[in-house]
Design a protein around this motif. Structure first.
Motif, PDB file in Angstrom:
ATOM      1  N   ILE A  46      61.758 -28.638  77.705  1.00 47.30           N
ATOM      2  CA  ILE A  46      61.485 -28.782  79.135  1.00 47.30           C
ATOM      3  C   ILE A  46      61.144 -27.167  79.708  1.00 47.30           C
ATOM      4  CG2 ILE A  46      62.966 -30.681  79.537  1.00 47.30           C
ATOM      5  CD1 ILE A  46      65.295 -28.643  80.403  1.00 47.30           C
ATOM      6  N   GLY A  47      61.321 -26.015  78.695  1.00 46.76           N
ATOM      7  CA  GLY A  47      60.884 -24.832  79.174  1.00 46.76           C
ATOM      8  C   GLY A  47      61.108 -23.977  77.802  1.00 46.76           C
ATOM      9  N   ARG A  48      60.490 -22.791  78.323  1.00 42.47           N
ATOM     10  CA  ARG A  48      60.843 -21.566  77.070  1.00 42.47           C
ATOM     11  C   ARG A  48      61.412 -20.392  77.939  1.00 42.47           C
ATOM     12  NH1 ARG A  48      58.252 -22.790  72.412  1.00 42.47           N
ATOM     13  NH2 ARG A  48      57.106 -24.498  72.300  1.00 42.47           N
ATOM     14  N   VAL A  49      62.162 -19.436  76.645  1.00 42.70           N
ATOM     15  CA  VAL A  49      62.565 -18.339  77.367  1.00 42.70           C
ATOM     16  C   VAL A  49      61.483 -17.439  77.314  1.00 42.70           C
ATOM     17  CG1 VAL A  49      63.750 -16.491  76.278  1.00 42.70           C
ATOM     18  CG2 VAL A  49      64.852 -18.844  76.204  1.00 42.70           C
ATOM     19  N   THR A  50      61.273 -16.675  78.218  1.00 40.23           N
ATOM     20  CA  THR A  50      60.253 -15.578  78.590  1.00 40.23           C
ATOM     21  C   THR A  50      60.691 -14.267  78.134  1.00 40.23           C
ATOM     22  OG1 THR A  50      60.668 -15.415  80.985  1.00 40.23           O
ATOM     23  CG2 THR A  50      59.083 -17.065  80.162  1.00 40.23           C
ATOM     24  N   SER A  51      61.935 -14.002  78.403  1.00 39.53           N
ATOM     25  CA  SER A  51      62.681 -12.590  77.823  1.00 39.53           C
ATOM     26  C   SER A  51      64.149 -12.935  77.608  1.00 39.53           C
ATOM     27  CB  SER A  51      62.627 -11.777  78.939  1.00 39.53           C
ATOM     28  OG  SER A  51      61.462 -11.065  79.190  1.00 39.53           O
ATOM     29  N   GLY A  52      64.526 -12.450  76.526  1.00 38.86           N
ATOM     30  CA  GLY A  52      65.677 -12.598  76.106  1.00 38.86           C
ATOM     31  C   GLY A  52      66.158 -11.457  74.919  1.00 38.86           C
ATOM     32  N   GLY A  53      67.438 -11.327  74.815  1.00 40.02           N
ATOM     33  CA  GLY A  53      68.336 -10.519  73.954  1.00 40.02           C
ATOM     34  C   GLY A  53      69.580 -10.139  74.388  1.00 40.02           C
ATOM     35  N   PHE A  54      69.832  -9.132  73.506  1.00 34.53           N
ATOM     36  CA  PHE A  54      71.454  -8.698  73.788  1.00 34.53           C
ATOM     37  C   PHE A  54      71.490  -7.825  74.951  1.00 34.53           C
ATOM     38  CE2 PHE A  54      75.201  -6.363  72.591  1.00 34.53           C
ATOM     39  CZ  PHE A  54      76.170  -7.477  72.419  1.00 34.53           C
ATOM     40  N   ALA A  55      72.522  -8.259  75.930  1.00 36.94           N
ATOM     41  CA  ALA A  55      72.881  -7.279  76.979  1.00 36.94           C
ATOM     42  C   ALA A  55      74.002  -6.316  76.720  1.00 36.94           C
ATOM     43  CB  ALA A  55      73.049  -8.262  78.141  1.00 36.94           C
ATOM     44  N   ASP A  61      63.593  -1.790  78.162  1.00 39.85           N
ATOM     45  CA  ASP A  61      63.352  -3.438  78.198  1.00 39.85           C
ATOM     46  C   ASP A  61      64.985  -3.836  78.203  1.00 39.85           C
ATOM     47  OD1 ASP A  61      61.592  -5.691  78.207  1.00 39.85           O
ATOM     48  OD2 ASP A  61      62.801  -5.919  76.188  1.00 39.85           O
ATOM     49  N   SER A  62      65.751  -3.732  77.765  1.00 37.97           N
ATOM     50  CA  SER A  62      67.177  -4.134  77.910  1.00 37.97           C
ATOM     51  C   SER A  62      67.641  -3.950  79.162  1.00 37.97           C
ATOM     52  CB  SER A  62      67.881  -3.902  76.385  1.00 37.97           C
ATOM     53  OG  SER A  62      68.095  -2.562  76.493  1.00 37.97           O
ATOM     54  N   LEU A  63      67.521  -2.796  79.735  1.00 36.39           N
ATOM     55  CA  LEU A  63      67.986  -2.438  81.048  1.00 36.39           C
ATOM     56  C   LEU A  63      67.658  -3.299  82.190  1.00 36.39           C
ATOM     57  CD1 LEU A  63      68.045   1.364  80.430  1.00 36.39           C
ATOM     58  CD2 LEU A  63      70.116   0.182  81.145  1.00 36.39           C
ATOM     59  N   ARG A  64      66.109  -3.441  82.118  1.00 41.42           N
ATOM     60  CA  ARG A  64      65.347  -4.294  82.903  1.00 41.42           C
ATOM     61  C   ARG A  64      65.832  -5.729  82.784  1.00 41.42           C
ATOM     62  NH1 ARG A  64      62.236  -8.914  81.812  1.00 41.42           N
ATOM     63  NH2 ARG A  64      61.764  -8.523  79.384  1.00 41.42           N
ATOM     64  N   LEU A  65      66.067  -6.196  81.750  1.00 40.70           N
ATOM     65  CA  LEU A  65      66.441  -7.815  81.392  1.00 40.70           C
ATOM     66  C   LEU A  65      67.886  -7.764  82.443  1.00 40.70           C
ATOM     67  CD1 LEU A  65      66.117 -10.474  80.134  1.00 40.70           C
ATOM     68  CD2 LEU A  65      66.803  -9.491  78.122  1.00 40.70           C
ATOM     69  N   GLU A  66      68.556  -6.897  81.969  1.00 41.54           N
ATOM     70  CA  GLU A  66      70.080  -7.032  82.538  1.00 41.54           C
ATOM     71  C   GLU A  66      69.848  -7.023  84.064  1.00 41.54           C
ATOM     72  OE1 GLU A  66      73.331  -5.027  79.287  1.00 41.54           O
ATOM     73  OE2 GLU A  66      72.536  -3.803  81.072  1.00 41.54           O
ATOM     74  N   ALA A  67      68.917  -6.132  84.531  1.00 40.54           N
ATOM     75  CA  ALA A  67      68.913  -6.359  85.879  1.00 40.54           C
ATOM     76  C   ALA A  67      67.870  -7.393  86.655  1.00 40.54           C
ATOM     77  CB  ALA A  67      68.036  -4.936  86.380  1.00 40.54           C
ATOM     78  N   GLY A  68      67.609  -8.290  85.675  1.00 38.99           N
ATOM     79  CA  GLY A  68      66.854  -9.356  86.073  1.00 38.99           C
ATOM     80  C   GLY A  68      65.524  -9.033  86.632  1.00 38.99           C
ATOM     81  N   LEU A  69      64.795  -8.070  86.299  1.00 40.26           N
ATOM     82  CA  LEU A  69      63.624  -7.733  86.636  1.00 40.26           C
ATOM     83  C   LEU A  69      62.439  -8.236  85.560  1.00 40.26           C
ATOM     84  CD1 LEU A  69      64.467  -4.137  87.728  1.00 40.26           C
ATOM     85  CD2 LEU A  69      63.919  -5.883  89.199  1.00 40.26           C
ATOM     86  N   CYS A  70      61.418  -8.575  86.327  1.00 37.66           N
ATOM     87  CA  CYS A  70      60.440  -9.429  85.632  1.00 37.66           C
ATOM     88  C   CYS A  70      59.488  -8.366  84.609  1.00 37.66           C
ATOM     89  CB  CYS A  70      59.314  -9.906  86.312  1.00 37.66           C
ATOM     90  SG  CYS A  70      59.980 -11.475  87.229  1.00 37.66           S
ATOM     91  N   LEU A  71      59.193  -8.714  83.466  1.00 40.61           N
ATOM     92  CA  LEU A  71      58.299  -8.035  82.764  1.00 40.61           C
ATOM     93  C   LEU A  71      56.925  -8.695  82.646  1.00 40.61           C
ATOM     94  CD1 LEU A  71      57.381  -5.684  80.822  1.00 40.61           C
ATOM     95  CD2 LEU A  71      58.220  -7.301  78.779  1.00 40.61           C
ATOM     96  N   TYR A  72      55.849  -7.939  83.216  1.00 40.18           N
ATOM     97  CA  TYR A  72      54.669  -8.852  83.632  1.00 40.18           C
ATOM     98  C   TYR A  72      53.960  -9.210  81.960  1.00 40.18           C
ATOM     99  CZ  TYR A  72      50.123 -10.820  84.507  1.00 40.18           C
ATOM    100  OH  TYR A  72      49.263 -11.299  84.864  1.00 40.18           O
ATOM    101  N   GLY A  73      53.310 -10.224  82.017  1.00 41.80           N
ATOM    102  CA  GLY A  73      52.870 -10.730  80.800  1.00 41.80           C
ATOM    103  C   GLY A  73      53.745 -11.615  79.955  1.00 41.80           C
ATOM    104  N   HIS A  74      55.069 -11.581  80.351  1.00 39.92           N
ATOM    105  CA  HIS A  74      56.192 -12.103  79.794  1.00 39.92           C
ATOM    106  C   HIS A  74      56.751 -13.240  80.852  1.00 39.92           C
ATOM    107  CE1 HIS A  74      55.897  -9.597  75.968  1.00 39.92           C
ATOM    108  NE2 HIS A  74      55.402  -8.916  76.998  1.00 39.92           N
ATOM    109  N   ASP A  75      57.624 -12.534  81.821  1.00 41.94           N
ATOM    110  CA  ASP A  75      58.388 -13.413  82.788  1.00 41.94           C
ATOM    111  C   ASP A  75      57.371 -13.958  83.990  1.00 41.94           C
ATOM    112  OD1 ASP A  75      60.534 -12.799  81.256  1.00 41.94           O
ATOM    113  OD2 ASP A  75      60.252 -10.789  82.099  1.00 41.94           O
ATOM    114  N   ILE A  76      56.394 -13.152  83.925  1.00 41.20           N
ATOM    115  CA  ILE A  76      55.475 -13.598  85.300  1.00 41.20           C
ATOM    116  C   ILE A  76      53.935 -13.245  84.600  1.00 41.20           C
ATOM    117  CG2 ILE A  76      56.532 -13.622  87.201  1.00 41.20           C
ATOM    118  CD1 ILE A  76      55.576 -10.517  87.480  1.00 41.20           C
ATOM    119  N   ASP A  77      53.080 -13.939  84.772  1.00 43.94           N
ATOM    120  CA  ASP A  77      51.443 -13.867  84.347  1.00 43.94           C
ATOM    121  C   ASP A  77      50.674 -14.657  85.256  1.00 43.94           C
ATOM    122  OD1 ASP A  77      51.655 -16.442  83.453  1.00 43.94           O
ATOM    123  OD2 ASP A  77      52.312 -15.860  81.278  1.00 43.94           O
ATOM    124  N   GLU A  78      49.373 -14.839  84.638  1.00 43.13           N
ATOM    125  CA  GLU A  78      48.159 -15.467  85.115  1.00 43.13           C
ATOM    126  C   GLU A  78      48.534 -16.977  85.419  1.00 43.13           C
ATOM    127  OE1 GLU A  78      44.509 -14.126  85.047  1.00 43.13           O
ATOM    128  OE2 GLU A  78      44.861 -12.083  84.761  1.00 43.13           O
TER     129      GLU A  78
END
Lengths: 380, 123
Positions: A320-329, A236-253
């Motif tokens: 005005i918005g919400r964090v969908t993924s976040g953490g320590f890189a 999860d931390s690797l994909r976050l650094e890579a800017g890649l979406c986690l389905y159900g969090h960063d993109i969804d229905e």
């Protein structure tokens, strides 16, 4: 929470236990969240050398039709990507869309290299989405294209700057592959299907293996000191650094590919025609813009802002918005996040505030990936 | 000097009317690599069970609670610059804060080291 007894096990379950993994329920599977090395060191090791990931929980399936044109056309009714012109041996990232143009799942599609496999496309979908995906795909297929769900194969990923040199020791032909290419390989004499892709931003492979051979292959890779087993935490931390979406969090229905800033998955012909679910809406968004956009966020200071943190404009109380993924890189030694903001506040460098435990932390819209991708591409 | 433990995996060392508070080695091990620590401000009056500090690993954020009533007198600034110290020295150098005892009777309710060890065995 699911009882451990109800959880599904991947073909590598025994190996995880043997390696001392901490197991957690994830998408109905009992999965390794970390090994004794720990999330931080697993993350850094992957960036410096190579990490081995068990991603067998993900759904593998084939679309099987009479020829490529027919199968690709069938899949194109569900996704906004160009599948018809996908060349043999190539892989493509795409999304299943609903009638609002919103994302049901994101997935990888590869077209086999061999002429005798013409008409087949291999799909890899998210574990938590697979049942629903299969239902939607099967219902949309014409009579001459079938969905064949693969239940008897494991999927592992080897990722990192040393992944290719280790892989080449067991499967020399892997070295010839480029980013987003897929092909069958003989790995120490075992037939596997590999793609040169992954979910870390690093060079590497995902390897589909007959379930019975998965442990032997994983052990062969782990026997190399350049490779360590990596859990879901570091994934999860690797994909976050890579800017890649986690389905159900960063993109969804509730998000379209335009809002989700993944329009790269839509090729020219499809973007012009809009001949996919929700196409009219997505085309309108492409032409006129969207109310909100997914952006990368870099925080000042060390405090991470995690999923759900409110986003505000400096000096304003309005959410005005919400964090969908976040953490320590770990690679950056600093916190990063992604989230949705009004489009007028999506420009790189825009100053925002992320609310963590009642305190407003200063942040700026930042370019993604946060850590440079190191894919093995064809020289231009 | 006596040491007490809580069910929330904190330890307290009592010297006079001052308690030095940290998280246990078991807790740091469960958390994994600590990347950020948020400390309480000096002078703050806190009640037992109040959230007074935060410790974050790569994975998640966890609260640290006030083990007893009292007044915060000092936060361990070392952890702000070197949060990883929590993993190296949870029960010594990586204390979180010092507090003035507000109600010493509350210490009676806490666990001894032997009791805490037995408690951890049950988890």
């Amino acid at each position: 929470m699911a009882d451990a007894a109800d959880l599904l096990k991947t073909p590598l379950f025994d190996l995880h236990k043997e390696l001392g993994a901490k197991m957690v329920p994830f998408a109905g599977y009992d999965m390794p969240v970390q090994y004794p090395l720990g999330v931080l060191k697993e993350h850094l090791f992957t960036r410096e050398s190579a990490g081995l990931f068990d991603v067998s929980h993900m759904g593998q399936a084939w679309l099987v039709g009479p020829d490529h044109a027919t199968t690709a056309a069938a899949l194109e009714t569900l996704v906004p990507s160009n599948m018809k012109e996908l060349k043999p041996g190539k892989q493509r990232y795409t999304v299943l869309l609903n009638d609002n143009g919103c994302i049901i799942d994101d997935l990888m599609v590869s077209r086999p290299l061999a002429a005798e496999d013409d008409g087949r496309l291999m799909l890899v979908v998210n574990a938590a989405c697979k049942e629903n995906d299969y239902k939607i795909i099967a219902a949309a297929l014409p009579d001459n294209v079938k969905l064949k769900i693969v239940e008897d194969r494991a999927l592992i990923a080897i990722q990192g700057p040393k992944a290719a040199e280790v892989m080449a020791l067991h499967a020399p032909e892997a070295a010839e592959m480029r980013f987003m290419e897929a092909r069958p390989l003989e790995f120490d004499g075992i037939s596997v299907i590999a793609s040169r892709s992954g979910y870390t931003g690093e060079d590497g492979y995902e390897i589909s293996i007959p379930a019975g051979a998965a442990e032997a292959i994983a052990k062969a890779l782990l026997a190399d000191e350049r490779v360590e087993a990596i859990g879901l935490g570091a994934r999860d931390s690797l994909r976050l650094e890579a800017g890649l979406c986690l389905y159900g969090h960063d993109i969804d229905e509730n998000t379209t590919p335009v809002e989700g800033s993944i329009t790269f998955c839509m090729q020219k012909r499809r973007k012009e025609a809009g001949d996919f679910p929700g196409g009219e809406r997505v085309l309108k968004q492409l032409a006129e813009g969207t109310d909100t956009l997914r952006v990368g966020l870099k925080l000042e200071g060390r405090a991470p802002a995690r999923e759900g943190a409110e986003i505000r404009a400096p000096g304003s109380e309005e959410i005005i918005g919400r964090v969908t993924s976040g953490g320590f890189a770990p690679t950056l030694g600093a916190p990063v996040a992604m989230g949705y903001v009004p489009s007028e506040l999506a420009a790189i460098g825009t100053e925002l505030e992320l609310v963590v435990r009642g305190r407003a932390l200063p942040a700026k819209v930042a370019e993604m990936p946060f850590v440079a991708q190191r894919y093995y591409r064809k020289p231009k | 000097m006596s040491t007490y433990f809580t069910k929330d995996h904190e330890w307290l060392k009592i010297e006079g009317d001052i308690a030095t508070v940290g998280i246990t080695d078991f807790a740091q091990n469960q958390l994994g690599d600590v990347v950020y620590v948020e400390l309480p401000e000096s002078g703050k009056t806190v009640a037992q069970e109040d959230e007074v500090a935060v410790v974050e690993s790569v994975k998640a954020a966890s609260e640290v609670y006030a083990p007893i009533d009292g007044e915060i007198v000092e936060g361990n600034e070392l952890l702000v610059d070197e949060p990883a110290k929590v993993n190296e020295a949870a029960e010594s150098d990586a204390w979180f804060f010092k507090m003035k005892l507000g109600n010493a009777a509350q210490l009676e309710e806490l666990m001894s080291e032997a009791d805490y060890k037995a408690f951890v065995e049950t988890l």
